[in-house]
Design an enzyme around this catalytic site. Structure first.
Site, short mmCIF file in Angstrom:
data_model
loop_
_atom_site.label_atom_id
_atom_site.label_comp_id
_atom_site.label_asym_id
_atom_site.label_seq_id
_atom_site.Cartn_x
_atom_site.Cartn_y
_atom_site.Cartn_z
N TYR A 143 -11.55 6.41 -9.55
CA TYR A 143 -10.26 5.97 -10.01
C TYR A 143 -10.11 6.02 -11.71
O TYR A 143 -9.30 6.54 -12.40
CB TYR A 143 -9.67 4.70 -9.38
CG TYR A 143 -9.43 4.69 -8.09
CD1 TYR A 143 -8.54 5.34 -7.52
CD2 TYR A 143 -10.36 3.95 -7.33
CE1 TYR A 143 -8.34 5.15 -6.01
CE2 TYR A 143 -10.21 3.91 -5.90
CZ TYR A 143 -9.06 4.43 -5.35
OH TYR A 143 -9.19 4.49 -3.86
N ASN A 166 0.48 8.51 -2.32
CA ASN A 166 0.54 9.74 -2.15
C ASN A 166 1.40 10.26 -0.69
O ASN A 166 1.05 9.92 0.53
CB ASN A 166 -0.94 10.55 -2.01
CG ASN A 166 -0.98 11.94 -1.76
OD1 ASN A 166 0.16 12.66 -1.98
ND2 ASN A 166 -2.07 12.43 -1.67
N CYS A 174 -6.03 12.72 -2.20
CA CYS A 174 -6.40 11.59 -2.66
C CYS A 174 -7.50 11.05 -2.06
O CYS A 174 -8.08 9.99 -2.54
CB CYS A 174 -5.04 10.65 -2.51
SG CYS A 174 -4.60 10.37 -0.73
N HIS A 175 -7.84 11.27 -0.87
CA HIS A 175 -9.40 11.00 -0.34
C HIS A 175 -10.58 11.23 -1.00
O HIS A 175 -11.63 10.76 -0.74
CB HIS A 175 -9.55 11.43 0.96
CG HIS A 175 -9.42 13.26 1.23
ND1 HIS A 175 -8.41 13.98 1.29
CD2 HIS A 175 -10.50 13.94 1.03
CE1 HIS A 175 -8.73 15.29 1.18
NE2 HIS A 175 -10.21 15.11 1.17
N GLU A 201 -15.77 17.77 4.46
CA GLU A 201 -15.83 18.30 3.20
C GLU A 201 -17.36 18.48 2.77
O GLU A 201 -17.84 19.38 2.44
CB GLU A 201 -14.85 17.67 2.12
CG GLU A 201 -13.73 18.06 2.41
CD GLU A 201 -12.41 17.66 1.34
OE1 GLU A 201 -12.99 17.25 0.26
OE2 GLU A 201 -11.33 17.53 1.56
#
Length: 210
Positions: A143, A166, A174-175, A201
């Site tokens: 962040y 979001n 945003c993850h 991912e």
């Protein structure tokens, strides 16, 4: 005077309309609303590894993706109040994003090409949301790093709020934003959903580099 759709006329002759008749009626209403320019927000619900998702789009693009835990009725009510009351389930309008999500969850897509309607993002939150896709697939940022990257290093809490609010999770990633200590932090879909996305991912990014 407008003609009554054939499906509606047929329903009048049925004491208990069949599922097929109801499906055809909805399709006819969807087509007529679209043709008349009355379909401002189209939505569909889809299955995913994260559970059911609600996807909504305006003529400008995808405007909302929501998790089942957020309450689909509440989300549709918000869309009706903030975007347009002319909301209708119209899965065909969401075919492209549904296809891209399928590819993403299958590990064959690392970014999204669908057009986005960012009307639900305003001010600093929109600035954060527009920055998030620059975090590469398989990578993460804190962040604090995102706050610095958008030019406001003191706005760490505001970045956290922007990620939590979001309106387009998964597509706007945003993850990929974590706490400075490497722990996950909050996520609208819940911590398990965030962990699943990051694991997906990470595994695919490693496989691609081999």
């Amino acid at each position: 005077m407008n003609k009554i759709p054939r499906e509606v006329a047929q329903l009048r002759t049925l004491t208990r309309p069949t599922a097929d008749h109801l499906t055809r009626l909805h399709a006819a209403l969807e087509t007529r609303a679209d043709d008349a320019g009355l379909l401002d927000v189209a939505y569909a619900t889809v299955d995913s590894p994260l559970g059911r998702l609600l996807i909504a789009a305006t003529p400008a693009g995808i405007v909302r993706i929501a998790f089942d835990t957020q309450g689909f009725d509440d989300v549709l009510g918000m869309l009706s109040a903030q975007v347009s009351p002319r909301v209708l389930e119209a899965p065909a309008r969401l075919d492209l994003v549904r296809h891209e999500l399928d590819e993403y969850f299958a590990g064959t897509r690392t970014g999204f090409d669908v057009t986005l309607d960012r009307s639900l993002s305003q001010g600093f939150r929109r600035q954060v949301h527009e920055h998030l896709p620059s975090i590469a697939y398989g990578e993460t940022r804190s962040y604090a790093e995102v706050a610095r990257d958008v030019g406001n290093p003191r706005a760490v809490r505001a970045v956290g709020t922007a990620c939590a609010m979001n309106p387009l999770p998964i597509v706007v990633p945003c993850h990929r934003v974590l706490r400075s200590d490497g722990t996950a932090g909050g996520y609208a879909g819940g911590p398990e959903a965030k962990s699943l996305l990051l694991s997906l991912e990470s595994a695919n990014a490693v496989a691609t580099r081999r």
